[in-house]
Enzyme design. Structure first.
Site, PDB file in Angstrom:
ATOM      1  N   LEU A 230     -88.273  69.947  15.916  1.00 53.27           N
ATOM      2  CA  LEU A 230     -88.336  71.207  15.181  1.00 53.27           C
ATOM      3  C   LEU A 230     -89.023  70.971  13.841  1.00 53.27           C
ATOM      4  CD1 LEU A 230     -87.065  74.031  15.756  1.00 53.27           C
ATOM      5  CD2 LEU A 230     -85.125  73.346  14.345  1.00 53.27           C
TER       6      LEU A 230
ATOM      7  N   ARG B 273     -88.687  65.726  13.525  1.00 50.77           N
ATOM      8  CA  ARG B 273     -90.027  66.278  13.283  1.00 50.77           C
ATOM      9  C   ARG B 273     -90.891  66.137  14.550  1.00 50.77           C
ATOM     10  NH1 ARG B 273     -92.618  65.690   7.758  1.00 50.77           N
ATOM     11  NH2 ARG B 273     -91.086  64.058   7.404  1.00 50.77           N
TER      12      ARG B 273
ATOM     13  N   THR C  80     -89.108  72.144  10.535  1.00 52.05           N
ATOM     14  CA  THR C  80     -88.287  73.057   9.736  1.00 52.05           C
ATOM     15  C   THR C  80     -89.004  73.523   8.476  1.00 52.05           C
ATOM     16  OG1 THR C  80     -87.264  71.119   8.777  1.00 52.05           O
ATOM     17  CG2 THR C  80     -86.096  72.190  10.590  1.00 52.05           C
ATOM     18  N   LYS C  81     -90.289  73.160   8.364  1.00 52.73           N
ATOM     19  CA  LYS C  81     -91.073  73.705   7.247  1.00 52.73           C
ATOM     20  C   LYS C  81     -91.890  74.905   7.708  1.00 52.73           C
ATOM     21  CE  LYS C  81     -91.006  69.982   3.993  1.00 52.73           C
ATOM     22  NZ  LYS C  81     -91.685  68.811   3.465  1.00 52.73           N
TER      23      LYS C  81
ATOM     24  N   TYR D 296     -82.379  52.729  -0.046  1.00 53.07           N
ATOM     25  CA  TYR D 296     -82.174  52.040   1.229  1.00 53.07           C
ATOM     26  C   TYR D 296     -81.049  51.022   1.055  1.00 53.07           C
ATOM     27  CZ  TYR D 296     -86.408  53.878   3.479  1.00 53.07           C
ATOM     28  OH  TYR D 296     -87.349  54.689   4.052  1.00 53.07           O
ATOM     29  N   GLU D 297     -80.647  50.467   2.198  1.00 49.72           N
ATOM     30  CA  GLU D 297     -79.516  49.519   2.276  1.00 49.72           C
ATOM     31  C   GLU D 297     -79.383  48.548   1.082  1.00 49.72           C
ATOM     32  OE1 GLU D 297     -77.032  48.860   4.769  1.00 49.72           O
ATOM     33  OE2 GLU D 297     -76.405  47.505   3.202  1.00 49.72           O
TER      34      GLU D 297
ATOM     35  N   GLN E 140     -53.193  29.781   3.916  1.00 49.90           N
ATOM     36  CA  GLN E 140     -52.193  30.813   3.610  1.00 49.90           C
ATOM     37  C   GLN E 140     -51.016  30.081   2.996  1.00 49.90           C
ATOM     38  OE1 GLN E 140     -51.074  32.593   7.263  1.00 49.90           O
ATOM     39  NE2 GLN E 140     -50.839  34.631   6.408  1.00 49.90           N
TER      40      GLN E 140
ATOM     41  N   GLN F 270     -80.566  54.930   9.181  1.00 54.23           N
ATOM     42  CA  GLN F 270     -79.297  54.369   9.667  1.00 54.23           C
ATOM     43  C   GLN F 270     -78.027  55.069   9.197  1.00 54.23           C
ATOM     44  OE1 GLN F 270     -76.790  50.180   9.809  1.00 54.23           O
ATOM     45  NE2 GLN F 270     -78.914  50.018   9.326  1.00 54.23           N
TER      46      GLN F 270
ATOM     47  N   LYS G 241     -84.344  57.570  -4.431  1.00 52.57           N
ATOM     48  CA  LYS G 241     -84.241  57.347  -2.991  1.00 52.57           C
ATOM     49  C   LYS G 241     -83.649  55.952  -2.802  1.00 52.57           C
ATOM     50  CE  LYS G 241     -87.910  60.240  -1.241  1.00 52.57           C
ATOM     51  NZ  LYS G 241     -89.148  60.295  -0.486  1.00 52.57           N
TER      52      LYS G 241
ATOM     53  N   GLY H 174     -58.667  36.888  -1.562  1.00 50.26           N
ATOM     54  CA  GLY H 174     -57.297  37.256  -1.908  1.00 50.26           C
ATOM     55  C   GLY H 174     -56.548  36.093  -2.518  1.00 50.26           C
ATOM     56  N   GLY H 175     -55.248  36.074  -2.335  1.00 49.19           N
ATOM     57  CA  GLY H 175     -54.435  35.003  -2.913  1.00 49.19           C
ATOM     58  C   GLY H 175     -54.429  33.753  -2.047  1.00 49.19           C
ATOM     59  N   GLN H 176     -55.192  33.759  -0.957  1.00 50.68           N
ATOM     60  CA  GLN H 176     -55.204  32.553  -0.121  1.00 50.68           C
ATOM     61  C   GLN H 176     -56.608  31.981  -0.074  1.00 50.68           C
ATOM     62  OE1 GLN H 176     -53.337  35.321   1.134  1.00 50.68           O
ATOM     63  NE2 GLN H 176     -55.293  36.357   1.401  1.00 50.68           N
TER      64      GLN H 176
ATOM     65  N   ASP I 292     -75.655  51.266   4.489  1.00 53.03           N
ATOM     66  CA  ASP I 292     -76.050  52.245   5.509  1.00 53.03           C
ATOM     67  C   ASP I 292     -74.881  52.643   6.415  1.00 53.03           C
ATOM     68  OD1 ASP I 292     -78.641  52.474   4.660  1.00 53.03           O
ATOM     69  OD2 ASP I 292     -79.448  51.043   6.083  1.00 53.03           O
TER      70      ASP I 292
END
Ligand code: COA
Length: 423
Positions: free
Chosen positions: A73, A39, A75-76, A140-141, A280, A18, A138, A255-257, A173
């Site tokens: 592809l 791959r 790539t190895k 993950y999320e 607010q 992701q 390694k 926050g402030g509210q 991710d």
């Protein structure tokens, strides 16, 4: 796809799952030519994970890889490496999010990439930044949410399920991918000035932490004054602050509210019959009018944040009673007239069918060769002079022969690569 600002930028999309794909998808929407390198035979693992249509690419893949082309592809293999080298010479950006060291092990070190193309921008996502004591992990999320501070500050501080909690939003991710996109565009603008490429890296931990800025602010305040006045624990449960660590604040506003999630009509059976309501400071008068409580306007127990805080939950309880016979939509329709920041809690089902999101292109239906069509989340970024169009994610290797031909390979050479299972 004409007249998109990123048209002409060539991106090697060496990403998977992701974080990387979310980044390159965004750049593809805006016109970049994104070639996903996968791959042979299997491709991005998300193509086959949690399939809902037998034989068709899974939604995880289709929703993160629209507007791209796919080149298979290996790539190895020597032939695959040679193709990737040729691509590097002719491209502007390479994006990758492999495990630590994988690109180096493949032979594509930063030095080698620079020697092939000094203008190349190499953009990487890793779990942790270079040199970090966890750089080898390694990630993950959810691992990133824990490492970046989100989990320790999300959830309830007491009760049965009060442990650290994961958000369903992809803070580790997609959020990291969005940070990376900003880095890539910055490096690209830099290259226009210097002619030189550079390495751009975003760690998932850093990207999560960047979104937890307010919680880091709270740690710094806690270190100074020993309590956090806007947290629901204050002032009744001061023990929550005694260890000097930012406690989880459940649904409190950051926050402030102060704000909270309030039940509406039907909450007993509908898990999403709620609204978020924010107090607010300067809207206190309108809130009193909306609730039919004008006497609260001048009452010191109500008319300042300090006055309200000791019994803020009681005030939220009163508002909850006020809306107990109203649906979440009716409640918002009342409060919006008083300019009160609020919204219904919307389910995924409601969002999928939301007319406004469909009209704005935030939810789009995309035709797909195998699936028929699929719904996806479109560009959240809107432009006055460009409407990002979402086109289908590519089938595995759909553009292999086209891309190889564009790189100058003859039909015979392409056949040899197929025969060697290099593509
Ligand atoms: C996501 C992650 C945990 C997945 O781990 P994984 O499935 O084990 O996959 P890896 O990225 O380590 O890659 C596995 C191997 O495939 C190889 N590979 C990938 N594409 C290839 C291709 N087209 N041809 C040949 N080999 C390929 C890699 O070179 C690597 O080889 P090696 O480790 O044997 O040297 C890991 O990639 C990671 O930590 N990435 C960085 C952080 C990240 O982006 N996390 C996920 C976000 S959604």
């Amino acid at each position: 796809m004409s007249n998109k600002p990123l048209q002409g930028i060539k991106i090697i999309d060496f990403t998977h799952v992701q974080a990387g794909p979310a980044c390159t998808q965004l750049l593809a929407w805006f016109g970049a030519d994104v070639i996903k390198v996968e791959r042979p035979g299997s491709g991005d693992v998300t193509r086959s994970q949690l399939r809902d249509v037998p034989g068709a690419d899974a939604l995880y893949f289709t929703m993160l890889n629209s507007n791209k082309r796919s080149l298979t592809l290996d790539t190895k293999k020597a032939e695959g490496k040679a193709v990737l080298e040729k691509m590097i010479k002719e491209s502007d950006v390479m994006v990758e999010n492999f495990g630590p060291g994988a690109l180096d092990r493949m032979g594509f070190t930063w030095e080698h990439i620079q020697s092939l193309n000094p203008g190349m921008i190499l953009a990487s996502v890793k779990g942790f930044s270079d040199g970090h004591h966890y750089e080898d992990l390694k990630v993950y999320e959810n691992v990133a949410q824990c490492a970046g501070g989100a989990a320790s500050t999300t959830g309830y501080w007491k009760g049965e399920n009060s442990g650290p909690t994961i958000s369903s939003a992809a803070l580790g991710d997609s959020n990291t991918g969005m940070h990376l996109a900003i880095g890539i565009l910055t490096a690209y603008i830099g290259r226009q000035k210097t002619g030189k490429g550079q390495k751009v890296a975003v760690s998932m931990q850093d990207a999560v932490l960047n979104l937890c800025r307010v919680k880091m602010r709270d740690q710094l305040r806690l270190d100074k004054i020993g309590y956090l006045e806007e947290y629901p624990q204050y002032p009744h449960e001061m023990d929550a602050f005694k260890d000097g660590v930012v406690p989880r604040g459940a649904n409190a506003g950051g926050g402030g509210q102060p704000g909270w999630i309030l039940k509406c009509k039907g909450w007993e059976t509908d898990p999403n019959a709620y609204i978020y309501f924010t107090i607010q400071g300067h809207a206190w008068g309108p809130i009193c009018d909306a609730l039919g409580k004008p006497e609260w306007k001048d009452d010191p127990a109500y008319n300042t944040p300090q006055g309200r805080q000791p019994h803020i939950m009681e005030i939220f309880g009163f508002i909850e009673k006020f809306i107990s016979d109203k649906t979440k939509y009716e409640a918002v329709d009342i409060f919006r007239k008083f300019d009160i920041p609020c919204a219904p809690v919307l389910s995924m089902k409601e969002l999928l069918h939301d007319k406004s999101l469909r009209a704005s292109g935030s939810i789009v239906e995309v035709p797909h060769k195998v699936r028929g069509s699929y719904f996806t989340v479109g560009s959240p970024i809107k432009f006055s002079d460009m409407k990002p169009e979402v086109t289908a994610s590519p089938l595995l290797g759909e553009h292999t022969d086209d891309v190889l031909a564009e790189l100058g390979y003859s039909a015979d050479q392409i056949k040899v690569m197929h025969d060697a299972n290099a593509v």
